[in-house]
Design a protein around this motif. Sequence first.
Motif, PDB file in Angstrom:
ATOM      1  N   SER A   5      55.055  81.489  30.280  1.00 47.44           N
ATOM      2  CA  SER A   5      56.381  81.907  29.805  1.00 47.44           C
ATOM      3  C   SER A   5      56.919  83.079  30.608  1.00 47.44           C
ATOM      4  O   SER A   5      58.128  83.260  30.727  1.00 47.44           O
ATOM      5  N   LYS A   6      56.030  83.921  31.129  1.00 45.22           N
ATOM      6  CA  LYS A   6      56.432  85.064  31.956  1.00 45.22           C
ATOM      7  C   LYS A   6      55.420  85.211  33.085  1.00 45.22           C
ATOM      8  O   LYS A   6      54.222  85.223  32.864  1.00 45.22           O
ATOM      9  N   ARG A   7      55.924  85.309  34.300  1.00 50.12           N
ATOM     10  CA  ARG A   7      55.043  85.347  35.463  1.00 50.12           C
ATOM     11  C   ARG A   7      55.575  86.306  36.518  1.00 50.12           C
ATOM     12  O   ARG A   7      56.740  86.687  36.500  1.00 50.12           O
ATOM     13  N   SER A   8      54.698  86.631  37.433  1.00 56.03           N
ATOM     14  CA  SER A   8      55.082  87.409  38.604  1.00 56.03           C
ATOM     15  C   SER A   8      55.130  86.467  39.805  1.00 56.03           C
ATOM     16  O   SER A   8      54.714  85.317  39.714  1.00 56.03           O
ATOM     17  N   PHE A   9      55.626  86.960  40.924  1.00 56.45           N
ATOM     18  CA  PHE A   9      55.629  86.149  42.131  1.00 56.45           C
ATOM     19  C   PHE A   9      54.193  85.958  42.628  1.00 56.45           C
ATOM     20  O   PHE A   9      53.359  86.861  42.493  1.00 56.45           O
ATOM     21  N   PRO A  10      53.888  84.800  43.219  1.00 61.04           N
ATOM     22  CA  PRO A  10      52.508  84.496  43.623  1.00 61.04           C
ATOM     23  C   PRO A  10      52.134  85.128  44.959  1.00 61.04           C
ATOM     24  O   PRO A  10      51.924  84.430  45.955  1.00 61.04           O
ATOM     25  N   SER A  11      52.043  86.461  44.984  1.00 62.83           N
ATOM     26  CA  SER A  11      51.585  87.118  46.211  1.00 62.83           C
ATOM     27  C   SER A  11      50.143  86.690  46.480  1.00 62.83           C
ATOM     28  O   SER A  11      49.480  86.090  45.628  1.00 62.83           O
ATOM     29  N   THR A  12      49.653  86.999  47.672  1.00 63.50           N
ATOM     30  CA  THR A  12      48.281  86.635  48.018  1.00 63.50           C
ATOM     31  C   THR A  12      47.301  87.214  47.007  1.00 63.50           C
ATOM     32  O   THR A  12      46.372  86.536  46.550  1.00 63.50           O
ATOM     33  N   TRP A  13      47.508  88.486  46.620  1.00 64.28           N
ATOM     34  CA  TRP A  13      46.598  89.138  45.675  1.00 64.28           C
ATOM     35  C   TRP A  13      46.680  88.486  44.295  1.00 64.28           C
ATOM     36  O   TRP A  13      45.637  88.195  43.677  1.00 64.28           O
ATOM     37  N   ASN A  14      47.885  88.256  43.804  1.00 64.77           N
ATOM     38  CA  ASN A  14      48.038  87.629  42.495  1.00 64.77           C
ATOM     39  C   ASN A  14      47.402  86.249  42.453  1.00 64.77           C
ATOM     40  O   ASN A  14      46.740  85.878  41.474  1.00 64.77           O
ATOM     41  N   SER A  15      47.603  85.486  43.528  1.00 63.34           N
ATOM     42  CA  SER A  15      47.032  84.143  43.595  1.00 63.34           C
ATOM     43  C   SER A  15      45.513  84.205  43.666  1.00 63.34           C
ATOM     44  O   SER A  15      44.821  83.392  43.046  1.00 63.34           O
ATOM     45  N   PHE A  16      45.000  85.165  44.424  1.00 64.90           N
ATOM     46  CA  PHE A  16      43.545  85.333  44.541  1.00 64.90           C
ATOM     47  C   PHE A  16      42.934  85.628  43.168  1.00 64.90           C
ATOM     48  O   PHE A  16      41.926  85.035  42.786  1.00 64.90           O
ATOM     49  N   CYS A  17      43.564  86.532  42.412  1.00 65.11           N
ATOM     50  CA  CYS A  17      43.048  86.902  41.088  1.00 65.11           C
ATOM     51  C   CYS A  17      43.089  85.724  40.117  1.00 65.11           C
ATOM     52  O   CYS A  17      42.162  85.533  39.321  1.00 65.11           O
ATOM     53  N   LYS A  18      44.130  84.925  40.219  1.00 67.35           N
ATOM     54  CA  LYS A  18      44.229  83.751  39.348  1.00 67.35           C
ATOM     55  C   LYS A  18      43.211  82.700  39.747  1.00 67.35           C
ATOM     56  O   LYS A  18      42.508  82.137  38.908  1.00 67.35           O
ATOM     57  N   LEU A  19      43.106  82.440  41.051  1.00 68.68           N
ATOM     58  CA  LEU A  19      42.225  81.404  41.548  1.00 68.68           C
ATOM     59  C   LEU A  19      40.769  81.678  41.219  1.00 68.68           C
ATOM     60  O   LEU A  19      40.036  80.781  40.789  1.00 68.68           O
ATOM     61  N   PHE A  20      40.343  82.933  41.367  1.00 69.71           N
ATOM     62  CA  PHE A  20      38.941  83.262  41.160  1.00 69.71           C
ATOM     63  C   PHE A  20      38.643  83.839  39.777  1.00 69.71           C
ATOM     64  O   PHE A  20      37.582  84.398  39.534  1.00 69.71           O
ATOM     65  N   GLY A  21      39.608  83.708  38.856  1.00 74.77           N
ATOM     66  CA  GLY A  21      39.342  84.014  37.458  1.00 74.77           C
ATOM     67  C   GLY A  21      39.412  85.469  37.061  1.00 74.77           C
ATOM     68  O   GLY A  21      39.127  85.809  35.908  1.00 74.77           O
ATOM     69  N   LEU A  22      39.820  86.360  37.984  1.00 77.63           N
ATOM     70  CA  LEU A  22      39.876  87.782  37.642  1.00 77.63           C
ATOM     71  C   LEU A  22      40.940  88.058  36.579  1.00 77.63           C
ATOM     72  O   LEU A  22      40.770  88.939  35.736  1.00 77.63           O
ATOM     73  N   SER A  23      42.030  87.271  36.614  1.00 81.89           N
ATOM     74  CA  SER A  23      43.092  87.473  35.625  1.00 81.89           C
ATOM     75  C   SER A  23      42.627  87.081  34.232  1.00 81.89           C
ATOM     76  O   SER A  23      43.106  87.621  33.230  1.00 81.89           O
ATOM     77  N   SER A  24      41.687  86.132  34.144  1.00 80.16           N
ATOM     78  CA  SER A  24      41.132  85.737  32.839  1.00 80.16           C
ATOM     79  C   SER A  24      40.084  86.728  32.358  1.00 80.16           C
ATOM     80  O   SER A  24      39.974  87.007  31.164  1.00 80.16           O
ATOM     81  N   ILE A  25      39.309  87.262  33.293  1.00 75.65           N
ATOM     82  CA  ILE A  25      38.264  88.234  32.924  1.00 75.65           C
ATOM     83  C   ILE A  25      38.889  89.544  32.466  1.00 75.65           C
ATOM     84  O   ILE A  25      38.410  90.182  31.524  1.00 75.65           O
ATOM     85  N   PHE A  26      39.991  89.941  33.141  1.00 77.21           N
ATOM     86  CA  PHE A  26      40.675  91.202  32.793  1.00 77.21           C
ATOM     87  C   PHE A  26      42.130  90.897  32.408  1.00 77.21           C
ATOM     88  O   PHE A  26      43.063  91.231  33.149  1.00 77.21           O
ATOM     89  N   PRO A  27      42.354  90.225  31.259  1.00 73.02           N
ATOM     90  CA  PRO A  27      43.692  89.721  30.921  1.00 73.02           C
ATOM     91  C   PRO A  27      44.747  90.788  30.702  1.00 73.02           C
ATOM     92  O   PRO A  27      45.941  90.500  30.808  1.00 73.02           O
ATOM     93  N   MET A  28      44.336  92.016  30.396  1.00 68.51           N
ATOM     94  CA  MET A  28      45.314  93.068  30.133  1.00 68.51           C
ATOM     95  C   MET A  28      45.442  94.056  31.284  1.00 68.51           C
ATOM     96  O   MET A  28      46.097  95.082  31.161  1.00 68.51           O
ATOM     97  N   SER A  29      44.830  93.727  32.407  1.00 74.94           N
ATOM     98  CA  SER A  29      44.855  94.630  33.560  1.00 74.94           C
ATOM     99  C   SER A  29      46.145  94.490  34.356  1.00 74.94           C
ATOM    100  O   SER A  29      46.562  93.371  34.682  1.00 74.94           O
ATOM    101  N   ARG A  30      46.762  95.621  34.683  1.00 73.20           N
ATOM    102  CA  ARG A  30      47.962  95.593  35.518  1.00 73.20           C
ATOM    103  C   ARG A  30      47.627  95.349  36.984  1.00 73.20           C
ATOM    104  O   ARG A  30      48.516  95.114  37.801  1.00 73.20           O
ATOM    105  N   ILE A  31      46.348  95.392  37.325  1.00 77.22           N
ATOM    106  CA  ILE A  31      45.920  95.131  38.700  1.00 77.22           C
ATOM    107  C   ILE A  31      45.529  93.662  38.867  1.00 77.22           C
ATOM    108  O   ILE A  31      45.960  92.994  39.799  1.00 77.22           O
ATOM    109  N   PHE A  32      44.709  93.146  37.943  1.00 78.79           N
ATOM    110  CA  PHE A  32      44.162  91.801  38.085  1.00 78.79           C
ATOM    111  C   PHE A  32      44.967  90.713  37.370  1.00 78.79           C
ATOM    112  O   PHE A  32      44.811  89.536  37.676  1.00 78.79           O
ATOM    113  N   ALA A  33      45.787  91.086  36.398  1.00 82.41           N
ATOM    114  CA  ALA A  33      46.475  90.077  35.569  1.00 82.41           C
ATOM    115  C   ALA A  33      47.986  90.059  35.818  1.00 82.41           C
ATOM    116  O   ALA A  33      48.766  89.823  34.906  1.00 82.41           O
TER     117      ALA A  33
END
Length: 384
Positions: A129-157
């Motif tokens: 419903s709300k997303r950021s642009f898929p920069s290399t870092w954002n895509s990397f965090c999503k692809l390797f699960g960092l955004s799921s491990i740290f769902p409330m992180s402003r760095i990884f999520a």
Amino acid sequence: MKRVTTIIVNYRLKYFLEQTLLSVEEAYTEVEGHTIVIDNNSGDDSIEFLEERFPSVTFIRNKENVGFAKANNQGFAMSDTDFILVLNPDTIIGSDTLKDAVKWMDEHPECGAIGVKMVDGNGHFLPESKRSFPSTWNSFCKLFGLSSIFPMSRIFARYHLRYLDKDKPHKVPVLAGAFMFLRTELTKKVGGFDENFFMYGEDMDLSYRMITDGMENFYLPIPIIHYKGECTKTESINYVKIFYEAMHIFYRKHYPRSSWINKIVVKVAIILRMCISAFSAKLIKPITLQFKRKAKACDTYIVSHRPNEIINITETEGFSSKIFKIKNIDEINSLKKSANIILDDREMNYQSIINTIISHKHRNRFFHIYSSRNNLIISPKRQR
């Protein structure tokens, strides 16, 4: 003067689309609007089925599947209202949805586009419903699960912006193509959707160009239902390939200096996700199907003062023989957590259906809608 043109691209989802059109009709009682349905060569009787039921809707038949972006652009060219709503055919909006969106636009001239709080058919929030642009870092965090491990992180999520409260308005970079409420003049000025995107990525690209043009995109906590996965089989290998190739088109267009890095990331992502999809098809999918069979075997509760017609079709629809009748919505609170709940569209409008599903959600509760027009039960994953 009509203020909103609703544009819906359809492909073989006639029963879901009928619900969508009925919910949009309800919303037009608050805001005047017109609906355009573009059928991407469904090859079934979708349009014939719906045309006589919705005489005020404009139906366009494409002779081939031209893709999501090009089909919507056909609708954009026909729009002469203040606003355009791009809407998926597997969604349900509330009677207040358009009114609230128009009000926000009128009060916020800096706003170019609006996205909303999408929930699935059982009331659970959809993070896209709300997303950021898929920069290399954002895509990397999503692809390797960092955004799921740290769902409330402003760095990884950053990809899904999970740290932003889903129940409050926010400026956000990217809106989902399942529901995009747009200023018509601005949408035409920036050129509509880029037709290089056949499917996926076009919503990110349009969001990017809206912001580049000096406008803001907003997420609003207006709830709608999105039966995620009905328009496309999101678990298929072909979907993975199309999705990540769309990401590569976006990188090439908007991040040309780092396109070679992004190309590597995208290729790794495609290979990895294809492996995961293949693994899922062989091992996870059978478990999921077994879980769904168990879900249908749960006790079934019909929320209706006229349940007999619904009871008559529950067996053919695959529900448990243990059927109970409920007359009061509040009785849902006293039910076992594991249950099928069928809501009667003769007694509830779509705003009430949305509110009921969200307020009574539980991970083991499964909601269904009785379609009185067709004497069948609409459930997630019903295709025709």
